[in-house]
Enzyme design. Structure first.
Site, PDB file in Angstrom:
ATOM      1  N   LYS A 189      32.926 -30.306 -23.471  1.00 57.49           N
ATOM      2  CA  LYS A 189      31.778 -29.798 -22.715  1.00 57.49           C
ATOM      3  C   LYS A 189      31.205 -30.914 -21.841  1.00 57.49           C
ATOM      4  CE  LYS A 189      27.245 -27.715 -23.455  1.00 57.49           C
ATOM      5  NZ  LYS A 189      26.293 -27.168 -24.420  1.00 57.49           N
ATOM      6  N   GLU A 195      36.110 -40.010 -28.369  1.00 56.06           N
ATOM      7  CA  GLU A 195      37.426 -39.716 -28.937  1.00 56.06           C
ATOM      8  C   GLU A 195      38.287 -38.951 -27.937  1.00 56.06           C
ATOM      9  OE1 GLU A 195      34.490 -39.158 -30.274  1.00 56.06           O
ATOM     10  OE2 GLU A 195      34.488 -39.359 -32.460  1.00 56.06           O
ATOM     11  N   GLY A 250      28.553 -26.394 -28.298  1.00 59.90           N
ATOM     12  CA  GLY A 250      29.946 -26.719 -28.641  1.00 59.90           C
ATOM     13  C   GLY A 250      30.434 -25.946 -29.855  1.00 59.90           C
ATOM     14  N   ARG A 251      29.611 -25.887 -30.910  1.00 61.13           N
ATOM     15  CA  ARG A 251      30.064 -25.245 -32.145  1.00 61.13           C
ATOM     16  C   ARG A 251      30.052 -23.723 -32.049  1.00 61.13           C
ATOM     17  NH1 ARG A 251      25.531 -28.209 -32.687  1.00 61.13           N
ATOM     18  NH2 ARG A 251      23.576 -27.250 -33.315  1.00 61.13           N
ATOM     19  N   GLU A 336      25.655 -28.917 -38.558  1.00 65.81           N
ATOM     20  CA  GLU A 336      25.116 -29.449 -37.302  1.00 65.81           C
ATOM     21  C   GLU A 336      23.925 -28.586 -36.880  1.00 65.81           C
ATOM     22  OE1 GLU A 336      28.135 -31.890 -34.602  1.00 65.81           O
ATOM     23  OE2 GLU A 336      27.606 -30.051 -33.584  1.00 65.81           O
ATOM     24  N   HIS A 367      41.838 -25.287 -59.273  1.00 67.06           N
ATOM     25  CA  HIS A 367      42.464 -26.399 -59.992  1.00 67.06           C
ATOM     26  C   HIS A 367      41.946 -27.742 -59.494  1.00 67.06           C
ATOM     27  CE1 HIS A 367      45.167 -23.470 -61.806  1.00 67.06           C
ATOM     28  NE2 HIS A 367      45.127 -22.888 -60.607  1.00 67.06           N
ATOM     29  N   LYS A 480      26.964 -42.049 -31.803  1.00 72.79           N
ATOM     30  CA  LYS A 480      27.789 -42.240 -30.600  1.00 72.79           C
ATOM     31  C   LYS A 480      27.357 -43.517 -29.872  1.00 72.79           C
ATOM     32  CE  LYS A 480      28.907 -37.383 -29.546  1.00 72.79           C
ATOM     33  NZ  LYS A 480      28.829 -36.290 -28.585  1.00 72.79           N
TER      34      LYS A 480
END
Ligand code: F6P
Length: 516
Positions: A189, A195, A250-251, A336, A367, A480
């Site tokens: 965005k 990254e 974004g999410r 978030e 398990h 960041k």
């Protein structure tokens, strides 16, 4: 704590198993929408508790808040933005947002060009592999949905995902790929995320180092972003840019061009079914009375446990291998959005807000962490998700599916019932632990769209009750900024920032080895 009659409740005085002496409990405390059924009868609720929770929702103005979101009001108050993910799901013929409609057309043409082979790589061959480079919301939704719906793939294009700046991530992915038939999608965005930008540059270098000329970028790179200037500067052609919008978090963005890997993998028709399923959940959320409204009920139950009964986490356990990435996707969506300690009036919150969401696929999780659910000291409500129809037709699939679903139901039952028969204290299992069961008839694009939208809206419901903003994420920004300062300290240019002795010593230690 929010003050309300609910604050007097003591869950030790409540015995879930005894509540089932009322044979109608399931019909009172279950609700469905199309192919999704929520059974919330194994929770600490009675008719009165639900009534009080609904009253709380009304007091907090939930109905107005739902209307405000769908009307496109600027409910993201710290960034002065709307949160219009639901607008992306309105069918094109009824959608008055021309940006969304034109973006879907652009996606359509692009997907057709890639699938038909009209779009060619630098050597004139058809694209066979796409690599999505993005992180957070620009990765987790697409990777989860591509995996969940892989059996709906309409072509032989393979989607790959690179998110981590750890060089191993990109290196592992490109190791098996032919640059001449690989297309990179840079999904960001902001087009500023460290990254993603680092990985995009590394991908470009990889492509160029494989004897391709700089012009080949046009056939091998597209981007999805609000920051077209930065994408152009990177070298991506204007016609290869797909839009993103400030009003789409974004999410919450897999419904937009950020969903391009999904559309390329399952085709536009299936992608539109995904949107249609989410739209159907939007209509349910927008128009169904609170007492019968799935996202409202699920949100209120978590408010109940987190705000009043001091639960610090809840687990989401999908009994479906295809949904194995759902907990990771939900962690960003939920945490978030709800990890906030200041309310919309700029005051510190007075009740617990976002709890930790965690989970893993069943039966495997039985398990690993289920022992703690059954006999640990933490109070952890669980969402069990079951897909009824098998998602594979392998040998004896329906029998194994019965085992899978038997485990799903029996774990919920065991949490509720416990086992007090043994005289050995170690073998006693208290039970009286609440859980939801959410059953999905079958896993297809439409139902998956509904399921994801259900959790998006549940998250919003909680934010309204807690009076917090679900659509910003200022906490992430700090990390960041600091990571840039530390990065500079590793490099020759150095950093002007004075670090504490711990950080400074670690920088020295790492720097010595890295620059060796
Ligand atoms: O993790 C923080 C965040 O800002 C998320 O909200 C977002 O999904 C992610 O980074 C990626 O951001 P972008 O799409 O701008 O690269």
């Amino acid at each position: 704590m929010i003050s309300s009659p609910l604050s007097d409740f003591k869950h030790e005085d409540f015995h879930l198993a005894q509540l089932f002496e009322d044979n109608d409990r399931f019909s009172e405390f279950s609700v469905s929408h199309e192919n999704l059924l929520l059974d919330y009868s194994k929770n600490f609720v009675t008719t009165e508790t639900m009534g009080t929770l609904i009253e709380l929702a009304k007091e907090m103005g939930l109905t107005d808040a739902i209307n405000a979101m769908f009307a496109g009001e600027k409910i993201n108050i710290t960034e002065n933005r709307a949160a219009l993910h639901s607008a992306c799901r309105i069918p094109e013929e009824k959608n008055s947002n021309t940006e969304i409609v034109s973006c879907l057309k652009q996606m359509d043409s692009f997907v057709t060009a890639i699938h038909s082979g009209e779009w060619k790589g630098y050597s004139g061959n058809k694209i066979t592999d796409i690599v999505n480079i993005g992180i957070g919301g620009s990765d987790l939704g697409p990777v989860f949905v591509c995996d969940a719906l892989s059996s709906f793939s309409t072509n032989d294009i393979k989607p790959h995902f690179v998110s981590n700046v750890d060089p191993t991530d990109l290196d592992n992915v490109v190791a098996g790929l032919d640059p001449a038939t690989t297309l990179f999608i840079v999904a960001s965005k902001s087009f500023k995320t460290l990254e993603t930008i680092q990985n995009a540059h590394a991908a470009k270098n990889w492509l160029l180092s494989q004897s391709a000329s700089p012009e080949c970028i046009r056939n091998h790179f597209v981007a999805i972003t609000t920051n077209s200037a930065a994408a152009s500067e990177f070298g991506i052609q204007e016609q290869n840019l797909f839009p993103m919008w400030e009003w789409l978090g974004g999410r919450y963005s897999l419904w937009s061009a950020i969903g391009l890997p999904i559309a390329l993998s399952i085709g536009m028709n299936h992608f539109r079914q995904l949107l249609a399923g989410a739209h159907s959940m939007d209509k349910h959320f927008h128009s169904t009375e609170l007492r019968k409204n799935l996202p409202v009920i699920m949100g209120l139950l978590t408010v109940w446990y987190t705000g009043f009964l001091n639960a610090h986490s809840h687990a989401v356990v999908p009994y479906s291998q295809k949904l194995q990435r759902f907990p990771a996707y939900l962690q960003q969506l939920y945490m978030e959005s709800l990890g906030k300690n200041v309310n919309k009036n700029d005051e510190p919150v007075t009740s617990n807000t976002g709890d930790v969401l965690w989970g893993a696929v069943g039966t495997n999780a039985q398990h690993s962490f289920f022992q703690l659910l059954h006999q640990g000291t933490e109070f952890i409500p669980v969402d069990f998700l079951g897909v009824i129809k098998p998602t594979s037709e392998g040998n004896d699939a329906s029998r194994r599916q019965q085992y899978l679903l038997a485990n799903c139901l029996s774990q919920s039952l065991a949490l509720m019932q416990g086992n007090n028969d043994s005289s050995d204290q170690h073998k006693k299992i208290q039970g009286n632990k609440p859980s939801n069961i959410l059953l999905i008839n079958e896993l297809n694009p439409y139902n998956l769209g509904s399921l994801i939208a259900l959790y998006e809206h549940k998250t919003y419901v909680q934010s309204v009750i807690w009076n917090i903003n679900a659509f910003d994420q200022w906490g992430v920004q700090l990390g960041k900024v600091l990571s840039n300062d530390v990065f500079k300290a590793f490099t020759e240019s150095g950093s002007n920032v004075e670090f504490d002795s711990s950080t400074a010593s670690l920088i020295k230690q790492i720097g010595e080895l890295l620059n060796d």
